[in-house]
Scaffold this motif. Sequence first.
Motif, PDB file in Angstrom:
ATOM      1  N   UNK A 215      33.780  15.682 -35.983  1.00 45.58           N
ATOM      2  CA  UNK A 215      34.395  14.926 -35.756  1.00 45.58           C
ATOM      3  C   UNK A 215      34.047  13.325 -35.276  1.00 45.58           C
TER       4      UNK A 215
ATOM      5  N   UNK B  25      30.731  12.500 -35.415  1.00 45.64           N
ATOM      6  CA  UNK B  25      29.766  12.124 -36.350  1.00 45.64           C
ATOM      7  C   UNK B  25      29.904  10.922 -37.241  1.00 45.64           C
ATOM      8  N   UNK B  26      30.892  11.278 -38.076  1.00 46.02           N
ATOM      9  CA  UNK B  26      31.389   9.894 -38.947  1.00 46.02           C
ATOM     10  C   UNK B  26      31.531   8.629 -37.970  1.00 46.02           C
TER      11      UNK B  26
ATOM     12  N   UNK C  19      29.758   7.890 -35.096  1.00 47.84           N
ATOM     13  CA  UNK C  19      28.639   7.544 -34.825  1.00 47.84           C
ATOM     14  C   UNK C  19      27.839   6.777 -36.026  1.00 47.84           C
ATOM     15  N   UNK C  20      28.084   7.252 -37.077  1.00 49.22           N
ATOM     16  CA  UNK C  20      27.779   6.627 -38.319  1.00 49.22           C
ATOM     17  C   UNK C  20      28.270   5.149 -38.316  1.00 49.22           C
TER      18      UNK C  20
ATOM     19  N   UNK D   1      19.408  12.016 -34.039  1.00 50.54           N
ATOM     20  CA  UNK D   1      20.180  11.764 -35.525  1.00 50.54           C
ATOM     21  C   UNK D   1      18.962  11.257 -36.483  1.00 50.54           C
TER      22      UNK D   1
ATOM     23  N   UNK E 290      17.053  14.461 -37.378  1.00 51.94           N
ATOM     24  CA  UNK E 290      18.161  14.919 -38.393  1.00 51.94           C
ATOM     25  C   UNK E 290      18.011  14.534 -39.721  1.00 51.94           C
ATOM     26  N   UNK E 291      18.385  13.232 -39.785  1.00 52.73           N
ATOM     27  CA  UNK E 291      18.469  12.452 -41.175  1.00 52.73           C
ATOM     28  C   UNK E 291      16.844  12.644 -41.932  1.00 52.73           C
TER      29      UNK E 291
ATOM     30  N   UNK F  22      17.007  16.069 -43.376  1.00 50.36           N
ATOM     31  CA  UNK F  22      17.637  16.225 -44.461  1.00 50.36           C
ATOM     32  C   UNK F  22      17.326  15.573 -45.677  1.00 50.36           C
TER      33      UNK F  22
ATOM     34  N   UNK G  60      29.756  10.566 -47.284  1.00 50.98           N
ATOM     35  CA  UNK G  60      29.423   9.830 -46.168  1.00 50.98           C
ATOM     36  C   UNK G  60      29.994  10.775 -44.774  1.00 50.98           C
ATOM     37  N   UNK G  61      31.347  11.351 -44.855  1.00 45.45           N
ATOM     38  CA  UNK G  61      31.781  11.794 -43.925  1.00 45.45           C
ATOM     39  C   UNK G  61      30.811  13.231 -43.532  1.00 45.45           C
TER      40      UNK G  61
ATOM     41  N   UNK H 151      27.678  13.399 -44.242  1.00 42.90           N
ATOM     42  CA  UNK H 151      26.482  12.853 -43.631  1.00 42.90           C
ATOM     43  C   UNK H 151      26.623  12.510 -42.127  1.00 42.90           C
ATOM     44  N   UNK H 152      27.814  12.210 -41.533  1.00 48.24           N
ATOM     45  CA  UNK H 152      28.057  11.917 -40.269  1.00 48.24           C
ATOM     46  C   UNK H 152      27.962  13.056 -39.531  1.00 48.24           C
ATOM     47  N   UNK H 153      28.605  14.098 -40.127  1.00 50.56           N
ATOM     48  CA  UNK H 153      28.621  15.341 -39.495  1.00 50.56           C
ATOM     49  C   UNK H 153      27.186  15.988 -39.320  1.00 50.56           C
ATOM     50  N   UNK H 154      26.288  15.826 -40.335  1.00 46.92           N
ATOM     51  CA  UNK H 154      25.105  16.434 -40.250  1.00 46.92           C
ATOM     52  C   UNK H 154      24.341  15.757 -39.129  1.00 46.92           C
ATOM     53  N   UNK H 155      24.465  14.303 -39.051  1.00 50.67           N
ATOM     54  CA  UNK H 155      23.727  13.573 -38.167  1.00 50.67           C
ATOM     55  C   UNK H 155      23.828  14.269 -36.695  1.00 50.67           C
TER      56      UNK H 155
END
Lengths: 155, 155
Positions: free
Chosen positions: A1, A3-4, A6-7, A133, A136-137, A140, B107-108, B110-114
């Motif tokens: 929830x 995460x996006x 933060x992005x 983050x 993690x990125x 990935x 993109x969502x 990616x945000x969750x993965x972060x």
Amino acid sequence: MSGPQLLDALLAITAVLQADQERELERRGLTVPRTHLLWVLHHGGPATQSALAEAIGVTPRYVTTLVDALESTGLARRTSHPTDRRALLVELTPRGASAMTAMASERVALGDALIEGLDPHAVAAAIQVIDHARERLERLVAEHERAQEERAESS
Amino acid sequence: MSGPQLLDALLAITAVLQADQERELERRGLTVPRTHLLWVLHHGGPATQSALAEAIGVTPRYVTTLVDALESTGLARRTSHPTDRRALLVELTPRGASAMTAMASERVALGDALIEGLDPHAVAAAIQVIDHARERLERLVAEHERAQEERAESS
DNA sequence: TATTGTTATACTCTATAACTATA
DNA sequence: TATAGTTATAGAGTATAACAATA
């Protein structure tokens, strides 16, 4: 929830940072890759063009163009390599060196300005989140690349 | 003391994010400004080229180039404006629309993965810090601009 | 034979200026 | 007269391929 969110926050501040940076560079008659090259020279000292290409992640051919531009504006210069007559060493001129020193201190000032009014502990915690983050990125991205290579091999 | 560290952390993750984004775009045969234009169409619906120029912050001339490219790859198309015969409306093709939908969900993801492995409260706090820093930065930039305008007027 | 740098060429990003068709 | 879009031109960023000089 979150995460996006933060992005989104990262992308938003990134956009402002970049716009600011570009304005600063334009004021000095610089461009991003030219500055990147100067930065590498500032921190690592004189280097060959191949080494610079590797360091800033562009082709050797493009380094020629960048150094041409920096030479014509008097920020860097080419000198002959002492032992390898094929190679050239690129180094900062005194003007280039002082420009880099000025930019470094402006950057520290910008960093300090960013956190004015914030609790240092909160800032430190945020840095940890951002670094996590980023790690993690990076993982990935590495996985994606490995998967793509395997796909390329199998085809 | 920690301000420059925050700036470093932001610039570091930004670099990784951008590299990742560029790789994704390349995979789809897109570029950053072309995607930006598609994104505006995706969210705002059909628009004239002047409106698009305003929305993505480029010259009307460059919108011509971008739409040419998007038309030739079948992601967008020009249609005639119903009331103004000078103007053209640009809209997504079905293929363009589904590409945008796919990118939004990526993109969502990616945000969750972060933020995997992070405490949601820590993430929320970090978002606040980042937003605060962005607001500080925006104010600084506005002040700089005002100061420069005054200098320009007095000279 | 491999490496350093350059010439040649091309594509994308981006801007300004001049022009055409329409409002 | 002003606006929408395009042709013309130019500079920056960036890449690949071919080539010269040197290792």
